[in-house]
Write an enzyme that holds these catalytic residues in place. Sequence first.
Site: not given
Length: 667
Positions: A413, A33, A264
Amino acid sequence: MTTPAIDRALHERLANAIRSLAMDGVEQAKSGHPGLPMGAADVATVLFTRILKYDAAEPRWPDRDRFVLSAGHGSMLIYALLYLTGTPGLELEDLKKFRQLESKTPGHPENFMTAGVETTTGPLGQGLATAVGMAMAERMLAAEFGRKLVDHKTYVLASDGDLMEGISQEAIALAGHQKLNKLIVFWDDNGISIDGPLSISDSVDQVARFKACGWKAERVDGHDPDAIEAAVRRAQKSNKPTLIACKTVIGFGAPKKAGTSKAHGEPLGAEELAAAKKALGITGGPFEVAADVLKAWRGFGATGFAERKDWNARLAALSERKRSEFERRLSLTPPAKLAKALVAHKKALAASPVTVATRKASELALEAIMPMMPELVMGSADLTPSNNTRTKAAEDFTPKTPKGRYVRYGIREHGMAAAMNGITLHGGFRTAGGTFLVFADYARPSMRLAALMGLPVVYVMTHDSIGLGEDGPTHQPVEQIASLRAMPNMRVLRPADAIETAEAWQIALERTDGPTVLALSRQNLTPVRTDGTATNRSAKGAYELLAAEGGKVQVSLFASGSEVEIAVAARKLLAEKGIRARVVSVPALELLLEQDEATKAAIIGDAPIKIAVEAAVRFGWDGVIGADGGFVGMSSFGASGPYKEVYKHFGITPEAVAEAAIKRHNG
């Protein structure tokens, strides 16, 4: 070492060195990337040349500023920075081996492979959430040892994807609530994702969102070094965590691909790479950095040497007691008195047995542990009364009480599990957090990273079976135990009574190379252990609880947790039928299976009939009972009702276990 002044021309050459190495690394690997390192190079250069407190020669210096590349796909950014600043062990050859097998430059940053990488990142949002834990730990440690020893900040570079992942909301809400003002996040606001413009999938006003969560947030030009620095200086004075939204161009400098998704996640290609270097004024061949630029970068990498030297002097000036305690904490060495305290606790339980749920037994164990282990940070995802994770003397960690060692994580959580990773990675603390076992599914990605990184965090996961009863199948875990056992380096302990629970805590806290789940019952359990031996009988994963009587063993009954008492009762029923059975308690199935063959064989035994009992799915038990062994447990989801009726409904009873053994005996 003196460093050169940073004018705009020098800044651009320093930033272009990052861009050049990133382009070359991805191109050579034909994978990676390049866009983020090219676009965020200005931000990273400002941070590493003007802001960050670090000494590249000692990347583990305890009082360094932390830098977390949450956008781990842009890993060539941090590899370039580590090489340029002179971090030991990372050479130019390593950059040339980007994404190659066993290289120090893997596809995403791994803290166990590359010196200077603070945490493993890649799954988006994890770095940001882990950094929250780092900032919490910095505040806790400073409150205990003082700002002369602990005074640093945590910086994060996050991408659009980090902010879209759900864990980011849990993390930023927690950070805002705790007013973690030494946490500063750069958002690489380039408006591009893999699919194309971010606008096709997202329209959140991130600055407004962070402000709503109690953060300071502002926007800057991500290619203006002075504006970036000014924003950081403002952030450093804030009483809140800060988001700096840096507007950047992904693939900055690439003539055709800059500002598009093409920059990207794929190499630029030789033609575009050459054009980008030309546009940026970069000369030289692949992986070449001008000598004066490299010298300047190495100078910046050494700017923290004097500060580190002064810090070492302050550490040495501490009393022997305080210095040794600080160093013990950082080394993860358990307190010398811990084992003795737990042995005394077991002896007390043997003298006065208690019929309690193992979640309550865990609380009793913690009452013995906490006075001996001041570095243990406990918490719960809003289930404190259910998880029994808070001792009587505990004080909450809040902005006004930073010495508190109990964290109210809220119903988060995943954020809790990631913050626990960050607290552990920061150093100075061990940590444990509670929730229901079924909600391990909400925390699993962070738990997996803890296992991958070898972090000794502890998960107190209660309501561990259909034994929780009335809450029904949505809350009754049946596959979670097996799935967690299947995770490499994750250890699952399911104790059968109060004494085994104390042993489970000892195993968890003496472990330093990976995480542990304590799977604990909601329902009360009859004590099956009456001995207070100093030996930890659970340490090998299993042991013979009751031997067969009257001759050669005919049946071996294996069970964990709440089902051990069922196996004990079944043994009695079998004895009445003239069948000799033994009971093996298996608090940690995978720990048993890790033993050497001789030890494993001795514990499993050679009885012709082997039956396992667990209120969960069978997966994993064949390693003990064989493919033809008997299993009494679950093969479906649970049901709502009083827990004794639910056990009877699913046939997990002493009578069912005895019947399974009798059928095999008579067959």
